[in-house]
Design a protein around this motif. Structure first.
Motif, mmCIF file in Angstrom:
data_model
loop_
_atom_site.group_PDB
_atom_site.id
_atom_site.type_symbol
_atom_site.label_atom_id
_atom_site.label_comp_id
_atom_site.label_asym_id
_atom_site.label_seq_id
_atom_site.Cartn_x
_atom_site.Cartn_y
_atom_site.Cartn_z
ATOM 1 N N UNK A 251 17.676 -30.272 37.196
ATOM 2 C CA UNK A 251 17.791 -28.817 37.326
ATOM 3 C C UNK A 251 16.417 -28.126 37.274
ATOM 4 N N UNK A 252 15.512 -28.663 36.478
ATOM 5 C CA UNK A 252 14.189 -28.043 36.375
ATOM 6 C C UNK A 252 13.493 -28.033 37.734
ATOM 7 N N UNK A 375 12.899 -15.316 23.895
ATOM 8 C CA UNK A 375 13.308 -16.632 23.388
ATOM 9 C C UNK A 375 13.921 -17.504 24.480
ATOM 10 N N UNK A 376 13.494 -18.757 24.499
ATOM 11 C CA UNK A 376 14.036 -19.738 25.432
ATOM 12 C C UNK A 376 15.171 -20.486 24.724
ATOM 13 N N UNK A 377 16.390 -20.388 25.205
ATOM 14 C CA UNK A 377 17.543 -20.947 24.475
ATOM 15 C C UNK A 377 17.651 -22.471 24.597
ATOM 16 N N UNK A 425 16.047 -18.404 33.622
ATOM 17 C CA UNK A 425 16.730 -17.887 34.811
ATOM 18 C C UNK A 425 18.219 -17.719 34.550
ATOM 19 N N UNK A 426 18.803 -18.678 33.838
ATOM 20 C CA UNK A 426 20.239 -18.600 33.546
ATOM 21 C C UNK A 426 20.567 -17.438 32.623
ATOM 22 N N UNK A 432 10.096 -13.760 32.602
ATOM 23 C CA UNK A 432 9.486 -14.793 31.756
ATOM 24 C C UNK A 432 9.296 -16.087 32.536
ATOM 25 N N UNK A 433 10.329 -16.461 33.322
ATOM 26 C CA UNK A 433 10.233 -17.677 34.110
ATOM 27 C C UNK A 433 9.083 -17.570 35.120
ATOM 28 N N UNK A 434 8.991 -16.432 35.803
ATOM 29 C CA UNK A 434 7.937 -16.235 36.804
ATOM 30 C C UNK A 434 6.557 -16.226 36.154
#
Length: 594
Positions: A251-252, A375-377, A425-426, A432-434
């Motif tokens: 998925x990454x 925060x990254x879950x 993204x989810x 943050x992802x960008x």
């Protein structure tokens, strides 16, 4: 024969006649006095006609003037005696000083001036160069309050952070608040204590592209002390070419591939199906043969992203090609998931495990920008150890590193222990992802050398004042075309550095303007005369102090302080001597002998 010799000869004849008369006189009384009086009378008479001249050394005081510059307090010069001149743009009232619009012209028009007493903030470097050989004394004004040093990149790319640095000098007795403001909001601020200097450093990442003018604002309670413009231009970065090599398309990789495609990155993706069998995707770029990775194919990319499992599985020749490409500038990003390294390149970074906190999200910070991600879950257990040869890029609030980089030749190696950044993204945290991937790719990417560089002098070009444009070209065998405000300039070639050219220009209006170098357009910001005055005044103070210190080590005109002149003895002395001697001879002949 000159007249003086005729007069002297006549005097000798007259003296001889008088002496003859005196010696043959019957009355010999007071003979010596009469002879002496005759000699004095004739000698003084001759010297009335032929004066005595002599040479002497006379101390010559220099023609000294008082030069008043910006920052001079009227009381400090009001009581001074001597010629006073005020150098534009200084405007000191009640000093009865003559205005000097141009120092160079003034000195050439007054060659008798040898000494100057300078008051105020002093002179800039160009003006001080005119004073070489003069005797100069400096009476500095008090240090100004405000920003005395500042620098920032005037041009940056969209993925780069922007840093404004400098020094604020607070000479007052109250605190001052300094803030950086732009695009309608305050970026950052600091407080400077009374009677202190403080270094400031403001960081931000401009979101917009194009030209903008931020402001450094100084506040004291409700009063605005100064507003200084801070121009910057943000340009779109040339898309870096990315190569993804995956042991399997997790998925990454899928999210990263889609994000790169949507953001117009030229992308090649190779994922392993089985031994020596691969699936390929070419997005925003032409397809090439990637069955075997070699130095030729790697030259077409700026960044290689690969997981450690795939890096261990590729052939030794491919590993050697990757290592050589990194030495030559390629950026490598390795994704790791295990505690133990399985390749030499990934083994350069030491790792450790820390028990993950159940149900607690991962908080991350970009070390360079101090940017805090949402925060990254995920539950993170694998981290990187700190090493003096590595640079941490992303870490948690406790200092545990998840992304680090190391220099290898002309390229960089990055390693990341994060395996599931797609959770941003989810959870709808697309910014943050960008930001995360844009920063990592920009940090790793092959550095490109600009074919054209432009430097502007001085640091703050001002309307109606001379500015110098210096440009370095890729080639030196042709004359570049330089235009400013559509006006064609005449460039000069540097004889030592033939690829370097310069030209001069006097800008006519403040704000953004365009400089054209051949077919390239560069943006240049022109300042108003009253902007950044504190910094300029501090520069004048420092440069003038340094100039005065250098005067102790060089020869200057002031050491010649005297001259040899020819003077003449006053004829009144000889007239008095002649009158007394003649009177004595008359008195002696008429009265004493009677």
């Amino acid at each position: 024969m000159e007249f003086k010799y005729i007069a002297m000869l006549a005097g000798l004849i007259l003296l001889a006649f008088l002496l003859y008369k005196e010696l043959h006189r019957l009355n010999k009384a007071r003979l010596i006095w009469r002879i002496l009086a005759s000699i004095i009378a004739v000698s003084c008479f001759v010297l009335l006609i032929v004066p005595i001249r002599y040479k002497t050394y006379v101390p010559q005081n220099a023609d000294e003037v008082i030069l008043i510059t910006t920052g001079t307090h009227p009381d400090s010069v009001s009581g001074l005696k001597g010629k006073k001149y005020v150098l534009s743009p200084a405007n000191i009232k009640n000093t009865k000083a003559i205005n000097v619009p141009d120092l160079s012209y003034f000195l050439k028009s007054n060659p008798d001036i040898w000494k100057l007493s300078v008051y105020g903030y002093g002179l800039n470097a160009a003006e001080l160069a005119q004073l070489e050989g003069y005797q100069v004394t400096f009476h500095p004004a008090a240090s100004p309050t405000g920003i005395i040093s500042a620098n920032w990149p005037g041009k940056l790319k969209t993925s780069e952070s922007w840093q404004v640095q400098g020094i604020y000098q607070n000479s007052g007795s109250e605190t001052v608040k300094l803030l950086l403001k732009g695009l309608g909001k305050t970026v950052d601020s600091i407080v400077i204590g009374a009677k202190s200097n403080k270094t400031f450093s403001f960081k931000t990442t401009p979101k917009q592209t194009g030209k903008a003018v931020y402001e450094l604002i100084s506040l004291q309670k409700n009063d605005t002390l100064a507003k200084e413009p801070v121009p910057v231009e943000v340009v779109d970065e040339a898309p870096m070419k990315v190569l993804l090599l995956a042991a399997f398309p997790d998925f990454e990789y899928k999210f990263l591939k889609n994000w790169l495609y949507e953001n117009q990155y030229p992308l090649a993706f190779r994922s392993r199906i089985s031994k020596n069998k691969y699936a390929f995707d070419f997005l925003n770029t032409d397809s090439i043969n990637l069955n075997r990775i070699n130095t030729s194919s790697l030259k077409k990319f700026d960044v290689l992203v690969i997981d450690e499992e795939e890096l261990a599985a590729i052939s030794p020749d491919e590993k050697s090609s990757i290592d050589l490409a990194i030495q030559n500038g390629l950026g490598l990003l390795i994704r790791v998931a295990d505690l133990k390294a399985s390749t030499i390149l990934s083994g350069r970074f030491s790792r450790f495990e820390s028990p993950a906190l159940k149900g607690k999200a991962l908080n991350l910070i970009l070390t360079a920008d101090h940017f805090k991600f949402n925060p990254l879950p995920i539950e993170q257990a694998l981290f990187l150890k700190s090493n003096q040869n590595d640079q941490p890029l992303v870490m948690d609030p406790n200092g545990k590193i998840v992304v680090s980089s190391s220099i290898n030749g002309y390229g960089k190696i990055l390693i990341s222990t994060l395996s599931s950044t797609y959770h941003w993204m989810l959870s709808e945290q697309k910014t943050d992802y960008a930001t995360f991937w844009a920063k990592l790719l920009a940090n790793a990417a092959r550095k490109r050398n600009d074919r054209l560089t432009v430097n502007i002098m001085p640091q703050f070009p001002v309307i109606n004042q001379k500015m110098r444009i210096i440009t370095d070209l890729e080639v030196s065998d042709r004359i570049p075309t330089l235009k400013m405000d559509s006006i064609l300039l005449t460039p000069r070639q540097n004889m030592v550095l033939p690829f370097q050219w310069d030209a001069f220009y006097w800008p006519q209006k403040p704000g953004w303007t365009n400089l054209q170098v051949d077919q390239t357009i560069e943006s240049v910001y022109i300042y108003k005369k009253n902007e950044w005055q504190t910094l300029k005044n501090q520069q004048k103070l420092s440069e003038t102090h340094q100039f005065i210190r250098n005067l102790n080590t060089i020869e200057n005109k002031s050491k010649v302080t005297g001259m040899v002149i020819e003077e003449e003895v006053s004829i009144w002395w000889f007239f008095a001597g002649f009158l007394l001697a003649a009177a004595f001879l008359w008195y002696e002949a008429r009265i004493l002998t009677g």
